[in-house]
Design a protein around this motif. Structure first.
Motif, short mmCIF file in Angstrom:
data_model
loop_
_atom_site.label_atom_id
_atom_site.label_comp_id
_atom_site.label_asym_id
_atom_site.label_seq_id
_atom_site.Cartn_x
_atom_site.Cartn_y
_atom_site.Cartn_z
N HIS A 12 0.89 -1.16 0.00
CA HIS A 12 0.00 0.00 0.00
C HIS A 12 0.93 1.21 0.00
CE1 HIS A 12 -3.75 2.03 0.38
NE2 HIS A 12 -3.50 2.52 1.59
N TYR A 13 0.53 2.24 -0.71
CA TYR A 13 1.42 3.39 -0.92
C TYR A 13 2.74 2.95 -1.56
CZ TYR A 13 -1.86 6.07 1.83
OH TYR A 13 -3.00 6.67 2.29
N GLY A 14 2.73 1.80 -2.26
CA GLY A 14 3.92 1.30 -2.94
C GLY A 14 5.05 0.99 -1.99
N GLN A 15 4.75 0.44 -0.80
CA GLN A 15 5.78 0.22 0.22
C GLN A 15 5.74 -1.19 0.79
OE1 GLN A 15 5.30 3.17 3.29
NE2 GLN A 15 5.22 4.86 1.83
N ALA A 16 6.93 -1.69 1.10
CA ALA A 16 7.14 -2.91 1.88
C ALA A 16 8.47 -2.71 2.61
CB ALA A 16 7.19 -4.14 0.97
N TYR A 17 8.80 -3.61 3.55
CA TYR A 17 9.96 -3.37 4.39
C TYR A 17 10.62 -4.68 4.80
CZ TYR A 17 6.37 0.19 5.06
OH TYR A 17 5.36 1.08 4.85
N VAL A 18 11.91 -4.59 5.11
CA VAL A 18 12.62 -5.65 5.83
C VAL A 18 13.11 -5.00 7.11
CG1 VAL A 18 14.60 -7.20 5.86
CG2 VAL A 18 13.28 -6.92 3.75
N VAL A 19 12.73 -5.59 8.25
CA VAL A 19 13.05 -5.01 9.55
C VAL A 19 13.79 -6.04 10.39
CG1 VAL A 19 12.05 -3.97 11.63
CG2 VAL A 19 10.95 -3.61 9.41
N SER A 20 14.90 -5.62 11.00
CA SER A 20 15.64 -6.54 11.87
C SER A 20 15.89 -5.96 13.26
CB SER A 20 16.99 -6.91 11.23
OG SER A 20 17.89 -5.83 11.30
N GLY A 21 15.42 -4.76 13.51
CA GLY A 21 15.64 -4.14 14.81
C GLY A 21 14.36 -4.04 15.61
N PRO A 22 14.48 -3.56 16.83
CA PRO A 22 13.31 -3.48 17.71
C PRO A 22 12.35 -2.35 17.36
CG PRO A 22 15.25 -2.59 18.81
CD PRO A 22 15.71 -3.16 17.49
N VAL A 23 12.82 -1.36 16.60
CA VAL A 23 11.99 -0.21 16.27
C VAL A 23 11.68 -0.24 14.78
CG1 VAL A 23 11.86 2.31 16.21
CG2 VAL A 23 13.00 1.17 18.12
N PHE A 24 10.42 -0.07 14.45
CA PHE A 24 9.99 -0.04 13.05
C PHE A 24 9.66 1.40 12.71
CE2 PHE A 24 6.52 -1.68 9.94
CZ PHE A 24 7.33 -1.37 8.87
N ASP A 25 10.58 2.09 12.06
CA ASP A 25 10.44 3.51 11.73
C ASP A 25 9.98 3.65 10.29
OD1 ASP A 25 10.59 6.23 11.45
OD2 ASP A 25 12.75 6.34 11.75
N TYR A 26 8.83 4.28 10.08
CA TYR A 26 8.24 4.43 8.76
C TYR A 26 8.73 5.67 8.02
CZ TYR A 26 4.76 1.15 10.55
OH TYR A 26 4.12 0.07 11.09
#
Length: 175
Positions: A12-26
């Motif tokens: 959505h909004y052309g976005q996806a993510y790979v996250v490996s830390g405790p904080v998910f910053d958009y």
């Protein structure tokens, strides 16, 4: 090459993510500040911010791991590379982190290649419904790296990638 994920990913909004830390910053801008590519943001710690051509719907997506740099497949229209440090085992996340898929990748520093096909076609359609076939396809490839290296645009064929790469280059490095 080992496949770590292969399937459909909701964006959505052309976005996806790979996250490996405790904080998910958009923070979109913080993720790309100081980079030359605008498709795979690696400027924020423990996060890869991924841009797609499709605004809303499912895209085809795969995640690969190789022990060494894989050969470049010229069938991909747009290709960028970044360095990224995974502080914990990462997750591939759909928009806003609503759904997560564990990626079997050990903590460490990696070189990452993000490759895309069909970005312009997907951008022109904008949105597809749940039952429609995906238009654009993406592959994220990881391999071990000795240290950090600057990001780079390997190939840029689509207007969508040109737009996002230009946008990333326009960001002031210290804003």
């Amino acid at each position: 090459m080992k496949t770590l994920f292969n399937g459909r990913l909701w964006v959505h909004y052309g976005q996806a993510y790979v996250v490996s830390g405790p904080v998910f910053d958009y923070d979109l801008e913080a993720s790309f500040r100081g980079q030359s590519n605008g498709l795979c943001g690696a400027s924020s710690p423990s996060l890869l911010f991924l841009i797609t051509g499709l605004h809303t719907g499912h895209v085809n997506f795969s995640v690969q791991f190789s022990d060494a740099e894989p050969p470049l497949d010229w069938a991909w229209e747009d290709v960028v590379e970044v360095s990224s440090t995974m502080v914990n085992r990462p997750f591939l996340k759909e928009w806003a982190g609503q759904v997560s898929y564990p990626i079997d990748l050990a903590p460490g520093t990696y070189r990452v290649r993000y490759a895309a096909r069909g970005m312009d076609s997907a951008r022109a359609v904008d949105t597809i419904v749940e039952t429609e076939e995906p238009i654009d396809t993406y592959q994220l490839s990881f391999w071990p790296a000795e240290g950090e290296a600057p990001d780079r645009v390997v190939r840029q064929e689509s207007q969508t990638a040109a737009y996002w790469n230009g946008w990333a280059n326009s960001l002031h490095p210290t804003s």
